[in-house]
Design a protein around this motif. Structure first.
Motif, PDB file in Angstrom:
ATOM      1  N   THR A   1     -52.758 -38.669  -9.471  1.00 45.55           N
ATOM      2  CA  THR A   1     -53.798 -39.066  -8.528  1.00 45.55           C
ATOM      3  C   THR A   1     -53.281 -39.269  -7.113  1.00 45.55           C
ATOM      4  OG1 THR A   1     -54.629 -40.227 -10.478  1.00 45.55           O
ATOM      5  CG2 THR A   1     -55.891 -40.499  -8.487  1.00 45.55           C
TER       6      THR A   1
ATOM      7  N   GLN B   1     -56.558 -42.839 -13.561  1.00 45.53           N
ATOM      8  CA  GLN B   1     -56.348 -44.125 -14.205  1.00 45.53           C
ATOM      9  C   GLN B   1     -57.128 -45.185 -13.454  1.00 45.53           C
ATOM     10  OE1 GLN B   1     -56.337 -45.178 -16.871  1.00 45.53           O
ATOM     11  NE2 GLN B   1     -54.281 -44.927 -17.684  1.00 45.53           N
TER      12      GLN B   1
ATOM     13  N   VAL C   1     -49.869 -31.391 -15.812  1.00 52.74           N
ATOM     14  CA  VAL C   1     -49.174 -32.414 -15.028  1.00 52.74           C
ATOM     15  C   VAL C   1     -47.899 -31.789 -14.458  1.00 52.74           C
ATOM     16  CG1 VAL C   1     -50.004 -34.405 -16.362  1.00 52.74           C
ATOM     17  CG2 VAL C   1     -47.868 -33.289 -17.046  1.00 52.74           C
ATOM     18  N   THR C   2     -47.444 -32.390 -13.350  1.00 54.83           N
ATOM     19  CA  THR C   2     -46.178 -31.910 -12.803  1.00 54.83           C
ATOM     20  C   THR C   2     -45.012 -32.638 -13.467  1.00 54.83           C
ATOM     21  OG1 THR C   2     -46.395 -33.470 -10.978  1.00 54.83           O
ATOM     22  CG2 THR C   2     -47.148 -31.216 -10.583  1.00 54.83           C
TER      23      THR C   2
END
Ligand SMILES: Cc1cc2nc3c(=O)[nH]c(=O)nc-3n(C[C@H](O)[C@H](O)[C@H](O)COP(=O)(O)O)c2cc1C
Length: 466
Positions: free
Chosen positions: A229, A247, A134-135
């Motif tokens: 996303t 999600q 993840v960033t």
């Protein structure tokens, strides 16, 4: 008919999902400091045929008006959290097959540190580890905590994350030849010097020159997951990820995101069906529908306006409880100084200000709409047959490869999934009759031994449309 892969979404903290349920007598997630708690969870999943245990993680915490809100501290909402990576070897030792996926952001540690940590975990788990790239969430509190004066822009964070992974892959794949380790006690030779190579990396964000200090682990590269996303996030997943955690919002929107990730992967020259896409799912399954509804009602009774408002403020900067509950969000424009509305996130404001002429919900209706949702994905409840029907429908309508179960009452909900739902999915041929005896997590999830040769493909193929 696709097989359903099952993972479980956890945090090493009191509460999953941005909702409130840890104080309920059915839950023991407040025992998150205890190894025995996690060993129990891991054993339930291992015996129950789940593929992996997944930990979300980050250094940040919720912030409202520049500080930690009282509701977050009182409710244990995304605060506190321990470092889950240090748990993994203990859990691997107590389980036979279960995989372990740990989230780590590309914004803080140097890639050399992250590559070394995951290679070590891959050794200690015998090839059962994955990295969720993840960033980084809660950029504001993370920046403060680390003393950074500026936050990097959203898309630039992903550009840096591409480079971050390129360097990590070079370390894992290029420094040691397959047969560099001899470990020959009689000859007194550990490694063959001729089969070790310097990595020379010169990027815009990262530089590295030297040898990777971890010899090749069973998978060499941890199974690469990705979560995030946005359009740029989907592009990152298409280029790099083997498994993607999206999600669940609405069926239509989630299906569109899944289709987009697969299309972008094809543009990178990849087989779009080789990417495993899993969606977050809250499941309440009991022997009968009435029992499941009862439990679900007990969960809903624990949810408060304050919990909802804390999460919403964390996403948007807006304190819903400070507004007039009888009016809609246009009241934010009343004052001469509307403040930094929309700077932190616009999508959670726009969704309550319809552009199609329909009536906007009041603040009271927004609070009711968000209650019990938190950061959770799809939510289903009922008997094993009811829930299996829902899962089969979601698999097909959204084009999924599986689910990340987000427990409410932890670990009792997971025991119910293992003993009530999994047998029903097996009967329907949606899960293997017995757990797959694959030697590594990658073989179990992807069915292949090696991380796909993305760097070779990327060098040759320019994505269509760019
Ligand atoms: C399903 C999902 C799970 C996430 N899990 C984490 C996490 O565990 N830790 C973290 O720091 N960020 C997590 N993120 C947040 C991303 O790092 C962050 O939102 C980032 O800005 C990229 O997301 P975006 O592409 O949706 O904008 C998650 C995001 C999504 C959509």
């Amino acid at each position: 008919m696709k097989t359903i892969h099952l993972g479980v979404f956890e945090v090493a903290g009191p509460q999953v999902g941005g909702t409130l349920s840890w104080p309920h007598p059915r839950s023991s997630s407040a025992r998150f400091h205890e190894l025995d708690h996690w060993v129990h969870v891991a054993k339930v999943l291992d015996a129950g045929g789940f593929d992996f245990l997944f930990f979300a993680d980050g250094y940040g915490y919720p912030s409202v008006a520049g500080d930690l809100p009282e509701t977050a501290a009182r409710g244990g909402i995304n605060f506190p959290s321990l470092d889950p990576a240090v748990l993994i070897p203990a859990l691997a030792r107590e389980t036979e097959r279960l995989g372990f996926v740990v989230t780590s952001s590309t914004g803080l540690d140097h890639p050399v540190q992250t590559a070394r940590r995951f290679a070590s975990l891959d050794h200690f788990t015998g090839g059962r580890v994955g990295w969720n790239i993840v960033t980084g969430a809660s950029q504001n509190t993370v920046a403060e905590l680390f003393g950074h004066r500026t936050m990097q822009a959203h898309d630039a964070r992903y550009d840096q994350a591409d480079e971050y992974l390129d360097l990590a892959l070079a370390l894992w794949q290029d420094s040691w030849e397959d047969d560099a380790v001899r470990a020959d006690a009689s000859a007194g030779v550990y490694a063959d010097r001729d089969k070790l190579h310097r990595v020379e990396f010169e990027g815009e964000h990262f530089r590295s020159s030297g040898y990777f200090t971890v010899d090749p682990s069973p998978q060499r590269v941890p199974v690469l997951f990705q979560a995030g996303t946005s359009g740029r996030g989907r592009e990152y997943a298409a280029r790099n990820a083997e498994c993607v955690f999206v999600q669940g919002t609405t069926v239509a929107q989630t299906a569109a995101n899944v289709a987009d990730i697969r299309a972008r992967a094809a543009a990178w020259g990849r087989d779009p069906d080789s990417i495993r896409i899993l969606v977050g799912l809250t499941v309440t399954v009991r022997p009968t529908r009435a029992e499941a509804e009862q439990l679900r009602a007990e969960f809903e009774a624990l949810q408060t306006d304050e919990t909802v408002a804390t999460l919403y403020a964390g996403n948007t900067g807006i304190d819903l409880l400070a507004l007039d509950p009888t009016r809609d969000l246009t009241q934010l424009l009343d004052g001469a100084d509307a403040g930094p509305v929309g700077q932190m996130g616009q999508s959670n404001i726009d969704r309550f200000l319809p552009k199609d002429g329909s009536k906007a919900p009041t603040v009271r209706q927004i609070l009711d709409d968000l209650k019990g949702k938190g950061t959770r994905g799809f939510q289903v409840w009922g008997s094993p047959a009811d829930v299996a029907d829902d899962l089969e429908r979601l698999m097909d309508e959204v084009d999924l490869d599986g689910f990340l179960i987000e427990p409410i009452f932890d670990p009792a909900d997971l025991e119910d999934v293992a003993t009530l739902l999994v047998p029903e999915l097996r009967r329907r041929g949606r899960m293997p009759a017995a757990p797959i005896a694959a030697p590594t997590l990658r073989e179990r999830l992807i069915g292949s031994e090696d991380y796909f040769t993305r760097r070779a493909q990327a060098a040759e193929s320019v994505p269509q449309g760019s």
